[in-house]
Scaffold this active site. Structure first.
Site, PDB file in Angstrom:
ATOM      1  N   ASP A  79       8.117  -2.261   3.468  1.00 32.62           N
ATOM      2  CA  ASP A  79       7.571  -3.584   3.173  1.00 32.62           C
ATOM      3  C   ASP A  79       8.540  -4.447   2.383  1.00 32.62           C
ATOM      4  OD1 ASP A  79       7.383  -2.032   0.884  1.00 32.62           O
ATOM      5  OD2 ASP A  79       5.207  -1.954   0.880  1.00 32.62           O
ATOM      6  N   ASN A 138      -5.181   1.214  -5.621  1.00 33.17           N
ATOM      7  CA  ASN A 138      -6.369   0.948  -4.803  1.00 33.17           C
ATOM      8  C   ASN A 138      -6.307   1.694  -3.462  1.00 33.17           C
ATOM      9  OD1 ASN A 138      -4.475  -0.439  -3.347  1.00 33.17           O
ATOM     10  ND2 ASN A 138      -5.316  -2.478  -3.708  1.00 33.17           N
ATOM     11  N   HIS A 150      -3.712   1.793  -1.391  1.00 34.21           N
ATOM     12  CA  HIS A 150      -2.907   1.211  -0.317  1.00 34.21           C
ATOM     13  C   HIS A 150      -1.660   2.057  -0.027  1.00 34.21           C
ATOM     14  CE1 HIS A 150      -0.542  -1.564  -3.311  1.00 34.21           C
ATOM     15  NE2 HIS A 150       0.265  -0.593  -2.949  1.00 34.21           N
ATOM     16  N   GLU A 208      -3.535  -3.234   2.380  1.00 31.05           N
ATOM     17  CA  GLU A 208      -4.530  -3.353   1.321  1.00 31.05           C
ATOM     18  C   GLU A 208      -5.926  -2.961   1.814  1.00 31.05           C
ATOM     19  OE1 GLU A 208      -3.530  -3.620  -1.605  1.00 31.05           O
ATOM     20  OE2 GLU A 208      -2.707  -5.568  -2.142  1.00 31.05           O
TER      21      GLU A 208
HETATM   22  C1  GLP Z   1       3.888  -1.150  -4.122  1.00 30.44           C
HETATM   23  C2  GLP Z   1       4.502  -0.739  -2.784  1.00 30.44           C
HETATM   24  C3  GLP Z   1       3.958   0.569  -2.307  1.00 30.44           C
HETATM   25  C4  GLP Z   1       3.982   1.590  -3.425  1.00 30.44           C
HETATM   26  C5  GLP Z   1       3.119   1.120  -4.547  1.00 30.44           C
HETATM   27  C6  GLP Z   1       3.015   2.111  -5.695  1.00 30.44           C
HETATM   28  O1  GLP Z   1       2.684  -1.806  -3.980  1.00 30.44           O
HETATM   29  N1  GLP Z   1       4.310  -1.709  -1.773  1.00 30.44           N
HETATM   30  O2  GLP Z   1       4.697   1.008  -1.181  1.00 30.44           O
HETATM   31  O3  GLP Z   1       3.537   2.826  -2.947  1.00 30.44           O
HETATM   32  O4  GLP Z   1       3.681  -0.094  -5.030  1.00 30.44           O
HETATM   33  O5  GLP Z   1       4.069   1.939  -6.583  1.00 30.44           O
HETATM   34  P1  GLP Z   1       4.397   2.887  -7.789  1.00 30.44           P
HETATM   35  O6  GLP Z   1       5.025   4.090  -7.203  1.00 30.44           O
HETATM   36  O7  GLP Z   1       5.355   2.103  -8.635  1.00 30.44           O
HETATM   37  O8  GLP Z   1       3.108   3.155  -8.478  1.00 30.44           O
END
Ligand code: GLP
Length: 241
Positions: free
Chosen positions: A67, A136, A138, A143
């Site tokens: 992404d 959440n 995702h 989402e």
């Molecule tokens: C972002 C990314 C996700 C990732 C998530 C969790 O929203 N788009 O791909 O998994 O963050 O991030 P973290 O590992 O910093 O908690």
């Protein structure tokens, strides 16, 4: 779905590096789906160390990231392209031309998403998809919603995701409200999926993804239907299982 629980977050993330290195050793021209966020950082550090030690060779590897924020160029320090260069690509022997991140500045996101999906198909599909997990539930930036969206698409970020990602920006107002993300289709089509979730803030999402109904309200729950999916967790993230 296989669940592995480690004492620490570092251990869980580094375990992903072993799986990625094994994949690349077995198939040097592997197509990897990669993730951003804090969870994969120890994994990337371990891959850099292994590459420096001559234990894994990335020269033939092709990557597609999950992404990107809409509106940020690859030079922006909060963009996911910048993150990937900084955390991994600049430190391993990968061909930068073979690394791909969705274009957050595309003029037509539907066309851009379709071209991204098609490029992955042309490359032979993803051999291994690495994932983090949103608080959440995702995956990528898919989402919570009423449906699972298969193609790569643009998405409005939820309030919870904006809150969670504010720590990477100067202020909440600076967090982009939209992103482009690989859809559930390419993720589920990956031959292997490796998800890292660490810390107490992920415990509920892990529980719902693993034990709850398969529902688009918790997008990661779709992985219950994947034939080769491993969750790498630390004790805190696994605490509700
Ligand atoms: C972002 C990314 C996700 C990732 C998530 C969790 O929203 N788009 O791909 O998994 O963050 O991030 P973290 O590992 O910093 O908690």
């Amino acid at each position: 779905m296989e669940i592995r629980v480690f004492e620490t977050a570092d251990q869980a993330s580094r375990a992903a590096a072993i799986l990625i290195a094994s994949q690349v050793t077995a198939k040097p021209a592997s197509v990897l789906g990669l993730a951003t966020g804090s969870s994969p950082i120890p994994c990337y550090q371990e891959l850099i160390r292994m590459n420096e030690a001559g234990l894994v060779d990335f020269s033939k590897v092709v990557t597609y990231n999950l992404d990107e924020y809409v509106g940020l160029s690859g030079e922006h320090p909060c963009s996911y392209r910048y993150f990937m260069n900084d955390q991994l690509f600049d430190h391993i022997n990968i061909n930068k031309e073979a690394t791909h991140v969705p274009n957050g500045q595309a003029e037509d996101f539907a066309a851009c998403g379709a071209a991204y999906d098609e490029a992955i198909r042309q490359a032979g599909g993803l051999d291994l998809q690495l994932l983090g997990l949103g608080r959440n539930g995702h995956i990528g930036f898919n989402e919570p919603g009423d449906v699972f969206i298969r193609p790569c698409h643009s998405v409005q970020l939820s309030e919870s995701t904006i809150e969670a990602n504010t720590r990477f920006f100067d202020s909440k107002d600076d967090v982009p409200r939209y992103a482009i993300t690989l859809g559930i289709g390419s993720i589920m089509d990956a031959r292997k999926v490796v998800l890292i979730a660490t810390g107490a803030s992920k415990a509920q999402a892990v529980h719902d993804a693993v034990k709850g109904d398969i529902s688009p309200r918790v997008q990661a729950s779709v992985l219950q239907g994947h034939h080769d999916c491993i969750f790498l967790l630390d004790r805190e993230a696994a605490s509700l299982l």
